[in-house]
Scaffold this active site. Sequence first.
Site, PDB file in Angstrom:
ATOM      1  N   ASP A   1     -12.373   6.671   2.769  1.00  0.00           N
ATOM      2  CA  ASP A   1     -11.565   6.047   1.718  1.00  0.00           C
ATOM      3  C   ASP A   1     -12.203   4.730   1.266  1.00  0.00           C
ATOM      4  O   ASP A   1     -11.539   3.705   1.213  1.00  0.00           O
ATOM      5  CB  ASP A   1     -10.146   5.804   2.234  1.00  0.00           C
ATOM      6  CG  ASP A   1      -9.161   5.565   1.078  1.00  0.00           C
ATOM      7  OD1 ASP A   1      -9.508   5.900  -0.075  1.00  0.00           O
ATOM      8  OD2 ASP A   1      -8.079   5.022   1.333  1.00  0.00           O
TER       9      ASP A   1
ATOM     10  N   GLY B   1       0.815  -1.198   0.000  1.00  0.00           N
ATOM     11  CA  GLY B   1       0.000   0.000   0.000  1.00  0.00           C
ATOM     12  C   GLY B   1       0.850   1.248   0.000  1.00  0.00           C
ATOM     13  O   GLY B   1       2.076   1.207  -0.166  1.00  0.00           O
ATOM     14  N   GLY B   2       0.181   2.383   0.221  1.00  0.00           N
ATOM     15  CA  GLY B   2       0.893   3.642   0.196  1.00  0.00           C
ATOM     16  C   GLY B   2       1.819   3.838   1.378  1.00  0.00           C
ATOM     17  O   GLY B   2       2.711   4.661   1.336  1.00  0.00           O
TER      18      GLY B   2
END
Length: 519
Positions: free
Chosen positions: A475, A358-359
């Site tokens: 999100d 992921g980020g």
Amino acid sequence: KEHIFLLLRPAIPLLVLLPLVASTTSNDSFSFLYHGFSGVNLTLDGNAMVTPDGLLELTNDTINLGHAFYPTPLSLSGSPNGTVRSFSLSFAFAILSVHDGISADGMAFFVAPTKNLSNTWAQYMGLLNSGNNGNASNHMFAVELDTTQNEEFQDMDNNHVGIDINSLNSLQAYRTGYYDDGSGSFNNLTLISGKAMQVWADYDGESTQINVFLAPLGFAKPVRPLLSSPYNLSTVLREPSYIGFAATTGAISTIHCVLGWSFAMNGPAPAIDTSKLPKLPRLGPEPRSKVLEITLPIATATFVLVVGTVIILFLRKRFRYRELREDWEVDFGPHRFSFKDLFHATEGFKEKNLLGVGGFGKVYKGTLPKSKLKIAVKRVSHESRQGMKEFIAEVVSIGRLRHRNLVPLLGYCRRKGELLLVYDYMSNGSLNQYLYSEDGKPSLNWEERLHIIKGVAFGLFYLHEKWEKVVIHRDVKPSNVLLDSEMNARLGDFGLSRALAQRIAHGYRGSETAGSLRR
């Protein structure tokens, strides 16, 4: 004498079984009594089994569902449209959880028109599903022992007893306990205490009254019932019907046990002799051996010779698993995992256990060594210590969220320059991989898509309206919608990634992001 012996010989096995099972039948009455279930003819499905000691385990220490039926149907009314006659039952049970203080989902005694309960779901305690919950065509009566609070069933808490008619939305429910015959005071009990208890349930065919009693094993049947409700079961039950038990467990390893069972038509259920019941299995480590306590002083001399080597190895191992701990983390102790456990759970964070990137870091699949609980571990890098206390407080607060459509955040672990977040593992991955498959063909039909959309909606509704503090997800996207083993949608992250990003960008200034998760 020899002729008499030969005539009695076929009956000898039945005489031997009399201490185990006592039953009577006639046109108007029927009864049985089981002290344990060794040699008892039951119909079992799912993960239900009878142990060598005679204990009926409806579930074991894995994620599963189980049923146990009396093998033949019972004539409760004597005719298809007749009045359901009085009946009475009693059973001894225990619920054993691998994790102290938490369990799922519960167990129930039930009366149903069929033994085919294959199309049932775990959160519906193995009795119903979302498509038929509440339908009069179920023809089902149950006494539930519920250890999970489900918003969709309007459950009062995660420790209650309920009377169910065709639905998991109980006709009547009350917190687990019993009334003392002498003082009349109410004594609380905990279903997941690991201690055996006994349930009695009576139905009066004339007054159409249902009474349910509960007490610790070994106590006499209380005078005052825990639940009492008028309901004409003649309008519910079919002729004939099956009786039995059901239990399910979600992501928490739980053993649902039945130790003894009795049932009677038109009379009280035979009394269960608690001294004849099988013993409960032991969970957790075995007690320390007496032999070890005696021999340990003798081994001291040998220990002194090798103490230098042991210290060196210990220091090397400690350095390998070294964590970052500060005094303020004492308040969050129950929510903290050791890095050692997470390291072994993920086999040293090997690439073969990598679920995704992921980020803010990588996510690994793992299995906790002691409880065997499957988890997902997100490794997030951080450099600053400012504001970390406030962020961990947010993590622990979010970790208290419990809903069947949310991915449970179990806790965290800290190392120098690294934060690890621990979640429940979702075996079917994210919705993203089903919507954007490599061959471009949809892998979900419309019924499955609608079920997933409903799950996402239930999760968001709980975050926005039902929890004690409003949580804004911010999100929602396919990669943050995870699917459990039954393809139920579960929302992940709850905005934690974004909150962490803000803290990293601002040097973990807690005051700038204190409201990032709550409104």
